[in-house]
Design a protein around this motif. Structure first.
Motif, PDB file in Angstrom:
ATOM      1  N   ALA A 155      32.387  34.330  39.854  1.00 15.48           N
ATOM      2  CA  ALA A 155      33.322  34.270  40.974  1.00 15.48           C
ATOM      3  C   ALA A 155      34.539  33.397  40.659  1.00 15.48           C
ATOM      4  CB  ALA A 155      32.615  33.750  42.216  1.00 15.48           C
ATOM      5  N   ARG A 156      34.332  32.354  39.862  1.00 17.49           N
ATOM      6  CA  ARG A 156      35.473  31.525  39.492  1.00 17.49           C
ATOM      7  C   ARG A 156      36.465  32.324  38.649  1.00 17.49           C
ATOM      8  NH1 ARG A 156      31.532  27.408  40.027  1.00 17.49           N
ATOM      9  NH2 ARG A 156      30.709  27.552  37.911  1.00 17.49           N
ATOM     10  N   TYR A 157      35.945  33.187  37.787  1.00 17.81           N
ATOM     11  CA  TYR A 157      36.835  34.075  37.040  1.00 17.81           C
ATOM     12  C   TYR A 157      37.601  34.991  37.997  1.00 17.81           C
ATOM     13  CZ  TYR A 157      35.106  33.018  32.309  1.00 17.81           C
ATOM     14  OH  TYR A 157      34.797  32.414  31.117  1.00 17.81           O
ATOM     15  N   THR A 158      36.912  35.527  39.001  1.00 19.51           N
ATOM     16  CA  THR A 158      37.573  36.407  39.974  1.00 19.51           C
ATOM     17  C   THR A 158      38.697  35.678  40.690  1.00 19.51           C
ATOM     18  OG1 THR A 158      35.644  37.828  40.328  1.00 19.51           O
ATOM     19  CG2 THR A 158      37.223  37.678  42.130  1.00 19.51           C
ATOM     20  N   TYR A 159      38.385  34.501  41.189  1.00 19.94           N
ATOM     21  CA  TYR A 159      39.393  33.716  41.910  1.00 19.94           C
ATOM     22  C   TYR A 159      40.578  33.394  41.004  1.00 19.94           C
ATOM     23  CZ  TYR A 159      41.632  29.556  43.839  1.00 19.94           C
ATOM     24  OH  TYR A 159      42.560  28.648  44.281  1.00 19.94           O
ATOM     25  N   LEU A 160      40.313  32.942  39.786  1.00 24.13           N
ATOM     26  CA  LEU A 160      41.406  32.581  38.877  1.00 24.13           C
ATOM     27  C   LEU A 160      42.202  33.805  38.438  1.00 24.13           C
ATOM     28  CD1 LEU A 160      39.685  29.820  36.702  1.00 24.13           C
ATOM     29  CD2 LEU A 160      41.482  29.497  38.426  1.00 24.13           C
ATOM     30  N   ALA A 161      41.550  34.946  38.322  1.00 19.01           N
ATOM     31  CA  ALA A 161      42.281  36.178  38.014  1.00 19.01           C
ATOM     32  C   ALA A 161      43.258  36.510  39.139  1.00 19.01           C
ATOM     33  CB  ALA A 161      41.312  37.334  37.801  1.00 19.01           C
ATOM     34  N   ALA A 162      42.820  36.301  40.393  1.00 13.60           N
ATOM     35  CA  ALA A 162      43.715  36.523  41.539  1.00 13.60           C
ATOM     36  C   ALA A 162      44.869  35.524  41.521  1.00 13.60           C
ATOM     37  CB  ALA A 162      42.925  36.418  42.841  1.00 13.60           C
ATOM     38  N   VAL A 163      44.580  34.275  41.147  1.00 13.75           N
ATOM     39  CA  VAL A 163      45.640  33.266  41.017  1.00 13.75           C
ATOM     40  C   VAL A 163      46.631  33.693  39.938  1.00 13.75           C
ATOM     41  CG1 VAL A 163      46.164  30.879  40.357  1.00 13.75           C
ATOM     42  CG2 VAL A 163      44.205  31.370  41.845  1.00 13.75           C
ATOM     43  N   GLY A 164      46.113  34.158  38.803  1.00 14.66           N
ATOM     44  CA  GLY A 164      46.991  34.610  37.721  1.00 14.66           C
ATOM     45  C   GLY A 164      47.866  35.770  38.143  1.00 14.66           C
TER      46      GLY A 164
END
Length: 333
Positions: A155-164
């Motif tokens: 989920a942290r990857y998902t959130y950071l991908a959205a931030v990116g």
């Protein structure tokens, strides 16, 4: 009666041979959607180890959210190796317990990450909400499902991908528009499960949400398992590089006398045989020959790094995932 006793003794002797323990047993602590992957890898490695050493080994598995798994090891789970999906969940084993070597990332190629993936979307048949990219996940009528970033590396990857995506779309200097997008993106989450497999269950078996956001490997495996005609995979043009770090839990392995087999268990993940198995589970791999064989499975995508998005994992954990940090601020009503 004497014959019956003798026959029974013989049967018990045979039974005891059949259930005799392997020469060694090791425990692999891993993230929760890797169950099937390692259930397939373990027999391959067991055969390799016996051919190499003449010894037998049994690999046991423990799965859950990667952060939860790390906490369990710090609290006493006697894992010999970890195969996680986030660097900080490995690093904490050194920082808080000195259970692994300080230079664990230097022990194996690619910073001890034998395979990698990215974040992708699984939508239902026909893609009724026409979800193509991250921007579509902030539409008012879209309900998404992914795990809780507080408990899941996935989920942290998902959130950071959205931030990116927000940084790339609105500009890194335009924090207000980034925040507006991210607030809506998070508000659209129908359920935050503790781990990736729980999110899969919510989406597939409970029928919650319009889109499941998880690793590219997982969305492809789900589609193959539950019906290629029932689901579609959408890989956005821009996403995140999701690496899968591995390490030997040296303190446990030395105590248990399993250091040699634990090291080989991880090193063999880089073999051509194991890389082909990983690619078969829809993970991206580093072996050039295997990459060429599976090229048609993996569309081209711009992979943003955690470093480019958040200045690395240590910074990301402080700025985004700590209590009261950015994630909590964006979720306040």
């Amino acid at each position: 009666m004497k014959f019956i006793k003798s026959a029974l003794a013989s049967l018990l002797a045979v039974g005891s041979l059949n259930v005799s323990a392997a020469d060694q047993t090791i425990l692999n602590s891993s993230y929760d959607i890797a169950r099937e992957l390692f259930a397939s890898y373990n027999p391959v490695f067991e055969k390799h180890w016996q051919q190499k050493t003449g010894q037998t080994v049994e690999i046991k598995q423990s799965h859950g959210g990667s952060s939860a798994q790390a906490r369990s090891i710090l609290q006493g789970l006697a894992a010999d190796v970890v195969t996680f999906n986030q660097v900080t969940d490995v690093q904490v084993l050194y920082d808080r317990g000195k259970l692994i070597d300080a230079n664990w990332q230097e022990k194996l190629p690619n910073a001890s990450s034998p395979y990698y993936s990215t974040t992708a979307f699984l939508v239902r048949k026909g893609n009724p909400k026409n979800i193509q990219d991250w921007g579509d996940l902030a539409k008012a009528d879209v309900a998404s499902v992914f795990p809780n970033p507080k408990t899941s590396g996935n989920a942290r990857y998902t959130y950071l991908a959205a931030v990116g995506y927000a940084q790339k779309t609105f500009g890194k200097e335009n924090q207000a528009e980034q925040d507006q997008f991210l607030k809506q993106f998070l508000a659209n989450v129908a359920v935050f499960d503790t781990g990736g497999r729980g999110a899969t269950t919510s989406f597939v078996e409970r029928g919650i949400g319009d889109v499941l956001i998880t690793f590219e490997s997982e969305v492809n495996n789900i589609r193959q398992q539950y019906g290629v005609d029932e689901y579609q995979v959408v890989v956005p043009k821009t996403s995140i590089l999701a690496e899968f770090p591995v390490a030997v839990v040296e303190k446990n392995a030395k105590r248990k006398g399993t250091l040699e087999v634990a090291n080989e268990y991880l090193a063999y993940l880089y073999s051509e045989e194991a890389q082909r198995l990983l690619a078969g589970f829809n993970y991206r791999v580093h072996d050039e020959k295997v990459n060429a064989e599976f090229a048609d499975r993996f569309p081209e995508v711009e992979l943003l790094t955690v470093e480019s998005i958040a200045g690395g994992w240590e910074n990301a954990m402080k700025l985004h995932f700590a209590n009261g940090a950015k994630l909590d601020q964006l979720q306040r009503r």
